[in-house]
Motif scaffolding. Structure first.
Motif, PDB file in Angstrom:
ATOM      1  N   ARG A   1      28.984  30.328  40.339  1.00 51.99           N
ATOM      2  CA  ARG A   1      29.491  30.596  40.877  1.00 51.99           C
ATOM      3  C   ARG A   1      28.613  31.898  40.875  1.00 51.99           C
ATOM      4  NH1 ARG A   1      32.922  32.516  45.215  1.00 51.99           N
ATOM      5  NH2 ARG A   1      34.183  34.060  43.877  1.00 51.99           N
ATOM      6  N   VAL A   2      27.870  32.299  39.335  1.00 49.52           N
ATOM      7  CA  VAL A   2      27.604  33.380  39.930  1.00 49.52           C
ATOM      8  C   VAL A   2      25.964  33.542  40.895  1.00 49.52           C
ATOM      9  CG1 VAL A   2      25.988  35.035  38.029  1.00 49.52           C
ATOM     10  CG2 VAL A   2      27.859  34.093  37.378  1.00 49.52           C
TER      11      VAL A   2
ATOM     12  N   VAL B   1      35.716  38.882  40.884  1.00 53.71           N
ATOM     13  CA  VAL B   1      35.541  38.181  39.746  1.00 53.71           C
ATOM     14  C   VAL B   1      34.552  38.896  38.855  1.00 53.71           C
ATOM     15  CG1 VAL B   1      33.192  36.831  39.521  1.00 53.71           C
ATOM     16  CG2 VAL B   1      34.177  36.131  41.395  1.00 53.71           C
ATOM     17  N   TRP B   2      34.063  40.070  38.761  1.00 57.29           N
ATOM     18  CA  TRP B   2      33.702  41.162  37.864  1.00 57.29           C
ATOM     19  C   TRP B   2      35.104  41.790  37.104  1.00 57.29           C
ATOM     20  CZ3 TRP B   2      30.055  43.242  35.239  1.00 57.29           C
ATOM     21  CH2 TRP B   2      30.399  44.256  34.822  1.00 57.29           C
TER      22      TRP B   2
ATOM     23  N   HIS C   1      37.390  39.526  30.268  1.00 57.38           N
ATOM     24  CA  HIS C   1      36.513  38.521  29.586  1.00 57.38           C
ATOM     25  C   HIS C   1      36.699  36.773  30.361  1.00 57.38           C
ATOM     26  CE1 HIS C   1      35.365  41.869  26.916  1.00 57.38           C
ATOM     27  NE2 HIS C   1      36.540  42.247  27.274  1.00 57.38           N
ATOM     28  N   GLU C   2      36.838  36.943  31.854  1.00 53.83           N
ATOM     29  CA  GLU C   2      37.136  35.692  31.765  1.00 53.83           C
ATOM     30  C   GLU C   2      35.404  35.375  32.907  1.00 53.83           C
ATOM     31  OE1 GLU C   2      41.257  35.343  33.545  1.00 53.83           O
ATOM     32  OE2 GLU C   2      40.352  34.449  34.645  1.00 53.83           O
ATOM     33  N   SER C   3      35.097  34.789  32.158  1.00 56.25           N
ATOM     34  CA  SER C   3      33.496  34.361  32.777  1.00 56.25           C
ATOM     35  C   SER C   3      33.684  33.455  33.183  1.00 56.25           C
ATOM     36  CB  SER C   3      32.627  33.511  31.712  1.00 56.25           C
ATOM     37  OG  SER C   3      32.376  35.225  30.605  1.00 56.25           O
TER      38      SER C   3
ATOM     39  N   SER D   1      34.074  40.907  56.321  1.00 57.97           N
ATOM     40  CA  SER D   1      33.661  40.667  55.657  1.00 57.97           C
ATOM     41  C   SER D   1      33.998  40.589  54.051  1.00 57.97           C
ATOM     42  CB  SER D   1      31.673  41.153  55.090  1.00 57.97           C
ATOM     43  OG  SER D   1      31.046  40.387  53.764  1.00 57.97           O
ATOM     44  N   THR D   2      33.934  39.749  53.225  1.00 60.87           N
ATOM     45  CA  THR D   2      34.892  39.355  52.360  1.00 60.87           C
ATOM     46  C   THR D   2      34.244  39.289  51.225  1.00 60.87           C
ATOM     47  OG1 THR D   2      35.602  37.271  52.793  1.00 60.87           O
ATOM     48  CG2 THR D   2      37.147  38.132  53.386  1.00 60.87           C
ATOM     49  N   LEU D   3      32.786  39.357  51.610  1.00 60.21           N
ATOM     50  CA  LEU D   3      32.335  39.319  49.833  1.00 60.21           C
ATOM     51  C   LEU D   3      32.176  39.858  49.235  1.00 60.21           C
ATOM     52  CD1 LEU D   3      29.393  37.688  48.780  1.00 60.21           C
ATOM     53  CD2 LEU D   3      28.486  39.537  49.679  1.00 60.21           C
TER      54      LEU D   3
END
Lengths: 231, 508
Positions: free
Chosen positions: B492-493, B477-478, B485-487, B468-470
């Motif tokens: 996607r969220v 992303v986090w 600070h790249e929202s 699983s790459t989740l």
């Protein structure tokens, strides 16, 4: 005085109050018979359980072994502790297991005397136990020696059967305990002792009773009946 | 026959008790009775063994058959010993021979298999009765005693066999494997030396049992005679008359002296309170001081005071048990051991051992109870959820990941944060939820000082999450949001939230 050298199958224990208790010790023959009776009873139980456990397969086999173990080692213990020292065989032969001071046998003594059956059994069929019983003064097998127990005869006193034709008579003189017992004994046993012999015995006591001949015997028997409570 | 010399206590006993008395009789006079049986038997045994060297079985059979005759001499001896006559004096050779010959035909033929032999042979041997008279006498005697006599024969016959078997078994048990023989070798060898040895053994065993057999049967017989002829009453009445005559003879001389003695004693008793110590002492000293001194002196000496200086510890003297229940020496030595174990030194040890045993038993019980308690506690419900949560870290990278720190309705909270434009809060909620699931439900092993990448590496190692790459994506992303600070965009969220809830929901 040779009184102490007289052979007797009784042994006595004196309490601190100075009272003598006397019991008849049980010898090999009667104890072997009691053991055989117990063995037959156990054999019957074995046969019954054997038949019943046949229906249960492997579980039945296990049950049979467990009951066999309990029966072999704790059958006498159970009866000695809960039935006043009498297994069915001992009861049939009028025997009882007691401590050396005639008190009822407890768990410890009973377990010891029955576990040591293994020692008594050696080399086969209780030969050591038999030898020990014959050699020890109070007929104790090895288990008894270790546990401090005795096997004694139970007193079975039946009510004396008196000839109704005997007329009770009050004794004319003070009698000692031995005299009373002797006179009572003569009265009670008058059926087994022949008449001439009774006369002879009464004649012996003539100096005490003061009467001779047939009247003497009649008087003695009358006194015996009176002492036994017939007025 | 003088009853006053009777060597047993005259009393009517039950037949079983009479048999016991017989055992005691045999034991007291064992050696003469045994020899009286054995010597004639050995004589005949030797002759027979020489004669039938090739057929050893004949020897035992004949010896066994002749038993009633061998038992006659011991019986004769016993009848004399019972009345304290230690010899056969007064018997001529002819009479002695007649002991064996009288009624021997019947004893060896039709009465050989009478099970009451020991009991009734006294009628033939001692009373010399024959024919009808004998029968009548036997019937009288056997009343009530026949059963015991039969059992005596049956049991002692088996005891004899048992002894014959026991000796080889004992020898084999002691020799062990030294000496290889099949079962039953003792009896298999019919003609050799072994058979003669076995015969000799049988003879010895017979001779050992015989005194007890003869004496028990004789005791039954004597018991019956005591009952029928009232020997006990005879002895008792004679004793009573004797005592009576003694007390009758005395009064003339005795009565007056008795009165005198009584008077003297009474006088002395009235005088006693005034003289507390001893009359003789008081008579000599006059003054009270001297009396007191004498009294003190007297009271400070034995038997009033026993002084003993003891300078070292020693064991208390315990009373020896007065146990005399063993006749022979080897059993007596056994008893000594018993006595040692009863009193003195080892008593304390036994007490100590007993206490230790009980303490050990108690401790064992307590331990068992504890183990049982723990077992019961564990099997109740979900035992280790809380324990595990307590073990695993509740804070990672400065973020609380405990179940209580997360909102109960995660979806609503994330959506609300996104609606307000707070992407950082929304994603942090998703990330914390993922960590919470991983650490507390999948039990991924992380420590409180791990970084995000280390957590991701730990999650990759978990067998349930392999492939699983989740979590890796979420971590990426986090990290970009947290540190660069790249929202991420709103879909996607939302997608990550759905996936986290779907993929990490498996294990509860």
């Amino acid at each position: 005085m040779q009184a102490s050298r007289l052979l007797d199958n009784h042994c006595s224990v004196e309490t601190p109050e100075g009272i003598d208790f006397t019991q008849a010790m049980a010898g090999p023959v009667v104890r072997i018979l009691a053991f055989l009776i117990d063995m037959v009873w156990r054999g019957l139980v074995y046969a019954l359980i054997g038949i019943l456990s046949g229906f249960l397969g492997g579980f039945g086999m296990g049950l049979y072994l467990i009951i066999g173990f309990l029966l072999e080692w704790f059958y006498p213990v159970f009866f000695e502790v809960f039935r006043q020292g009498q297994t069915p065989g001992k009861k049939a032969m009028g025997l009882r297991v007691v401590n050396e001071d005639f008190t009822p046998v407890g768990w410890g003594a009973s377990v010891i005397r029955n576990l040591l059956r293994a020692a008594d059994f050696f080399p086969l069929m209780y030969v050591s136990g038999l030898l020990s019983m014959v050699l020890s003064r109070r007929f104790q097998r090895l288990g008894d020696l270790a546990a401090g127990t005795l096997v004694v005869h139970v007193d079975r006193q039946s009510a004396p059967q008196l000839d109704v034709s005997i007329k009770p008579r009050m004794p004319q003189q003070a009698l000692t305990r031995a005299e009373r017992q002797g006179i009572i004994s003569l009265t009670v046993r008058s059926r087994t002792i022949s008449e001439p012999r009774q006369q002879e015995l009464a004649e012996l006591l003539a100096p005490v009773t003061g009467v001779t001949g047939e009247a003497g015997l009649e008087r003695l028997k009358g006194m015996g009946a009176w002492l036994l409570g017939r007025k | 026959m003088n009853l006053a010399d009777l060597q047993i206590r005259a009393q009517v006993r039950t037949p079983w008790q009479a048999l016991d008395l017989g055992v005691l009789m045999a034991r007291r006079w064992f050696r003469p009775l045994w020899l009286a049986w054995l010597l004639p038997a050995v004589l005949i045994f030797t002759v027979l063994s020489l004669g039938f060297a090739d057929d050893p079985w004949v020897v035992t059979l004949v010896i066994w058959w002749l038993k009633p005759l061998f038992e006659r001499l011991p019986l004769l001896l016993l009848s004399r010993y019972l009345f304290a006559e230690r010899t056969l004096r007064g018997l001529t050779w002819w009479q002695l021979l007649r002991t064996w010959l009288f009624g021997s035909i019947g004893a060896l033929l039709w009465r050989r298999f009478d099970p009451r032999r020991a009991f009734l042979q006294a009628v033939t041997v001692l009373e010399k009765q024959k024919g009808r008279a004998r029968l009548k006498r036997c019937r009288t005697l056997a009343y009530g005693h026949g059963r015991a006599a039969t059992w005596l024969t049956l049991i002692l016959a088996h005891v004899e066999m048992l002894l014959v078997l026991a000796v080889p078994v004992l020898v084999l048990a002691l020799v062990g494997d030294f000496f290889e023989r099949g079962p039953g070798w003792w009896f298999s060898d019919e003609s050799g030396l072994l058979a003669h040895l076995s015969n000799a053994l049988t003879l010895i065993c017979m001779s050992l049992v015989a005194p007890f057999y003869v004496a028990s049967g004789f005791a039954l017989y004597i018991n019956r005679r005591i009952e029928l002829e009232a020997w006990d009453l005879d002895l008792l009445f004679r004793q009573i008359v004797q005592d009576h005559q003694v007390t009758q003879a005395k009064p003339s001389a005795g009565a007056s002296s008795l009165v005198t003695v009584m008077l003297v004693v009474m006088l002395w008793l009235t005088y006693l309170p005034a003289s507390p110590v001893q009359a003789a002492v008081v008579a000599e000293v006059a003054s009270p001081d001297a009396t007191k001194k004498a009294a003190v002196e007297l009271l400070s000496s034995p038997p009033y005071v026993i002084e003993e200086e003891v300078t070292q510890w020693r064991w208390k003297e315990t009373e020896k048990t007065d146990d005399d229940s063993v006749d022979s020496a080897w059993l007596e030595s056994l008893f000594d051991i018993q006595e040692v174990s009863r009193g003195g030194v080892s008593d304390g040890f036994y007490r100590l051992a007993e206490i230790l045993m009980w303490l050990g038993g108690l401790m064992l019980l307590v331990l068992l109870a504890r183990v049982l308690w723990r077992q019961l506690g564990q099997s109740e419900g979900q035992p280790d959820r809380d324990a595990l949560e307590a073990d695993a870290p509740r804070v990672l990278m400065g973020m609380a990941i405990g179940a209580d720190s997360l909102p109960s309705d995660l979806n609503a909270a994330v959506m609300e944060a996104l609606d307000q434009g707070d992407t950082r809060l929304a994603l942090s909620l998703v990330y914390r939820q993922a960590l919470h699931r991983l650490v507390h439900h999948y039990r991924v092993e992380v420590e409180s000082w791990h970084t995000e990448l280390e957590c991701a590496a730990a999650a990759r190692c978990h067998p349930d999450l392999a492939g699983s790459t989740l979590f890796d994506e979420l971590t990426g992303v986090w990290l970009r949001l947290a540190y660069a600070h790249e929202s991420p965009i709103r879909p996607r969220v939302e997608q990550l939230l759905r996936e986290v809830q779907r993929e990490l929901a498996g294990c509860t």
